[in-house]
Design a protein around this motif. Structure first.
Motif, PDB file in Angstrom:
ATOM      1  N   GLY A   1      41.962  -9.965   1.446  1.00 54.81           N
ATOM      2  CA  GLY A   1      42.770 -10.430   0.326  1.00 54.81           C
ATOM      3  C   GLY A   1      44.241 -10.140   0.475  1.00 54.81           C
ATOM      4  O   GLY A   1      45.080 -11.001   0.214  1.00 54.81           O
ATOM      5  N   ILE A   2      44.623  -8.922   0.879  1.00 53.71           N
ATOM      6  CA  ILE A   2      46.033  -8.524   0.935  1.00 53.71           C
ATOM      7  C   ILE A   2      46.654  -8.887   2.288  1.00 53.71           C
ATOM      8  O   ILE A   2      47.713  -9.509   2.334  1.00 53.71           O
ATOM      9  CB  ILE A   2      46.178  -7.005   0.661  1.00 53.71           C
ATOM     10  CG1 ILE A   2      45.595  -6.637  -0.713  1.00 53.71           C
ATOM     11  CG2 ILE A   2      47.622  -6.548   0.775  1.00 53.71           C
ATOM     12  CD1 ILE A   2      46.349  -7.160  -1.902  1.00 53.71           C
TER      13      ILE A   2
ATOM     14  N   ASP B   1      42.952 -15.846  -1.310  1.00 54.79           N
ATOM     15  CA  ASP B   1      42.914 -15.707  -2.776  1.00 54.79           C
ATOM     16  C   ASP B   1      41.515 -15.405  -3.314  1.00 54.79           C
ATOM     17  O   ASP B   1      41.373 -14.672  -4.289  1.00 54.79           O
ATOM     18  CB  ASP B   1      43.454 -16.989  -3.429  1.00 54.79           C
ATOM     19  CG  ASP B   1      44.965 -17.122  -3.250  1.00 54.79           C
ATOM     20  OD1 ASP B   1      45.623 -16.100  -3.019  1.00 54.79           O
ATOM     21  OD2 ASP B   1      45.474 -18.250  -3.386  1.00 54.79           O
ATOM     22  N   SER B   2      40.483 -15.964  -2.726  1.00 48.99           N
ATOM     23  CA  SER B   2      39.136 -15.709  -3.233  1.00 48.99           C
ATOM     24  C   SER B   2      38.753 -14.239  -3.040  1.00 48.99           C
ATOM     25  O   SER B   2      38.158 -13.630  -3.922  1.00 48.99           O
ATOM     26  CB  SER B   2      38.115 -16.639  -2.574  1.00 48.99           C
ATOM     27  OG  SER B   2      38.043 -16.380  -1.191  1.00 48.99           O
ATOM     28  N   PHE B   3      39.116 -13.656  -1.890  1.00 49.67           N
ATOM     29  CA  PHE B   3      38.860 -12.223  -1.660  1.00 49.67           C
ATOM     30  C   PHE B   3      39.738 -11.362  -2.575  1.00 49.67           C
ATOM     31  O   PHE B   3      39.310 -10.318  -3.058  1.00 49.67           O
ATOM     32  CB  PHE B   3      39.110 -11.857  -0.183  1.00 49.67           C
ATOM     33  CG  PHE B   3      38.041 -12.320   0.747  1.00 49.67           C
ATOM     34  CD1 PHE B   3      36.848 -11.634   0.834  1.00 49.67           C
ATOM     35  CD2 PHE B   3      38.225 -13.446   1.536  1.00 49.67           C
ATOM     36  CE1 PHE B   3      35.850 -12.050   1.699  1.00 49.67           C
ATOM     37  CE2 PHE B   3      37.235 -13.876   2.395  1.00 49.67           C
ATOM     38  CZ  PHE B   3      36.042 -13.177   2.486  1.00 49.67           C
ATOM     39  N   LEU B   4      40.962 -11.837  -2.800  1.00 47.78           N
ATOM     40  CA  LEU B   4      41.890 -11.106  -3.671  1.00 47.78           C
ATOM     41  C   LEU B   4      41.357 -11.075  -5.119  1.00 47.78           C
ATOM     42  O   LEU B   4      41.469 -10.057  -5.789  1.00 47.78           O
ATOM     43  CB  LEU B   4      43.282 -11.731  -3.622  1.00 47.78           C
ATOM     44  CG  LEU B   4      44.417 -10.959  -4.308  1.00 47.78           C
ATOM     45  CD1 LEU B   4      44.558  -9.561  -3.710  1.00 47.78           C
ATOM     46  CD2 LEU B   4      45.724 -11.713  -4.187  1.00 47.78           C
ATOM     47  N   ASP B   5      40.803 -12.186  -5.597  1.00 52.74           N
ATOM     48  CA  ASP B   5      40.227 -12.227  -6.948  1.00 52.74           C
ATOM     49  C   ASP B   5      39.061 -11.239  -7.085  1.00 52.74           C
ATOM     50  O   ASP B   5      38.951 -10.517  -8.076  1.00 52.74           O
ATOM     51  CB  ASP B   5      39.749 -13.648  -7.275  1.00 52.74           C
ATOM     52  CG  ASP B   5      40.902 -14.606  -7.498  1.00 52.74           C
ATOM     53  OD1 ASP B   5      42.029 -14.125  -7.767  1.00 52.74           O
ATOM     54  OD2 ASP B   5      40.677 -15.829  -7.425  1.00 52.74           O
ATOM     55  N   VAL B   6      38.163 -11.226  -6.068  1.00 52.03           N
ATOM     56  CA  VAL B   6      37.041 -10.304  -6.091  1.00 52.03           C
ATOM     57  C   VAL B   6      37.537  -8.859  -6.046  1.00 52.03           C
ATOM     58  O   VAL B   6      37.039  -7.989  -6.756  1.00 52.03           O
ATOM     59  CB  VAL B   6      36.062 -10.603  -4.931  1.00 52.03           C
ATOM     60  CG1 VAL B   6      34.979  -9.543  -4.851  1.00 52.03           C
ATOM     61  CG2 VAL B   6      35.463 -11.983  -5.075  1.00 52.03           C
ATOM     62  N   LEU B   7      38.554  -8.619  -5.202  1.00 54.77           N
ATOM     63  CA  LEU B   7      39.138  -7.277  -5.092  1.00 54.77           C
ATOM     64  C   LEU B   7      39.728  -6.835  -6.430  1.00 54.77           C
ATOM     65  O   LEU B   7      39.513  -5.704  -6.868  1.00 54.77           O
ATOM     66  CB  LEU B   7      40.212  -7.255  -3.999  1.00 54.77           C
ATOM     67  CG  LEU B   7      40.906  -5.909  -3.759  1.00 54.77           C
ATOM     68  CD1 LEU B   7      39.912  -4.902  -3.189  1.00 54.77           C
ATOM     69  CD2 LEU B   7      42.102  -6.073  -2.838  1.00 54.77           C
ATOM     70  N   ASN B   8      40.465  -7.719  -7.117  1.00 54.76           N
ATOM     71  CA  ASN B   8      41.056  -7.389  -8.424  1.00 54.76           C
ATOM     72  C   ASN B   8      39.976  -7.103  -9.462  1.00 54.76           C
ATOM     73  O   ASN B   8      40.098  -6.158 -10.243  1.00 54.76           O
ATOM     74  CB  ASN B   8      41.952  -8.535  -8.913  1.00 54.76           C
ATOM     75  CG  ASN B   8      43.328  -8.495  -8.278  1.00 54.76           C
ATOM     76  OD1 ASN B   8      43.808  -7.447  -7.878  1.00 54.76           O
ATOM     77  ND2 ASN B   8      43.964  -9.662  -8.181  1.00 54.76           N
TER      78      ASN B   8
END
Length: 171
Positions: free
Chosen positions: A22-23, A28-35
């Protein structure tokens, strides 16, 4: 915040993978899950902190109330045993008591002026002998059965009552 992020990443190996994807790779899909996972992690930490603080403050409040109660009452049956550092329960023997008898037990000399307001009755009682007054007291004041009183005292109540009736005019 840096400390929380490090703990979050160390908590689960998938969190590190989500972070990298994500970072670093800006997916973005990994970033959403991470958030979402990080927000859940923060919620759990806040919830645990809230529960911990609630328990702490309630325990402190209970301790203060207990101390205030100890100061107010001052007398506890339970005492702390110094040898074993534990509470020891003291007991008080409970003797059976007939409360009706305690209420009606003799108070020594009775002032009939407090019991009777009729002047004729007071004058009539004052002419009775001590034994006759005792019969009247047992039968009328203590509300005991006449036969029982007569048996206990070895006399009849009729003499005292008839003398009292004559004194107050046959009432």
């Amino acid at each position: 915040m840096d400390h929380l992020a490090k703990k979050f990443l160390e908590e689960d190996a998938t969190n590190k993978d989500l972070y990298v994807q994500g970072i670093i790779f800006k997916n973005d899909s990994f970033l959403d899950v991470l958030n979402q996972k990080f927000n859940d992690y923060l919620f759990r930490i806040n919830l645990y902190s809230y529960i911990k603080k609630t328990i702490f403050y309630v325990a402190r409040d209970l301790k203060q109330r207990e101390n205030a109660l100890r100061e107010k009452e001052g007398l506890y049956l339970n005492v702390l045993d110094a040898d074993f550092e534990e509470e020891k329960i003291n007991t008080i023997a409970d003797a059976p008591m007939d409360f009706a008898e305690e209420i009606y037990k003799d108070q020594g000399d009775i002032d009939y002026k407090e019991l009777f307001t009729d002047k004729e009755v007071l004058e009539a009682i004052s002419t009775l002998t001590d034994r006759q007054k005792q019969i009247i007291h047992e039968c009328i004041i203590k509300n005991r059965e006449e036969e029982m009183v007569a048996k206990e005292l070895g006399i009849t109540k009729q003499a005292a009552l008839s003398k009292l009736r004559k004194q107050i005019g046959g009432k």
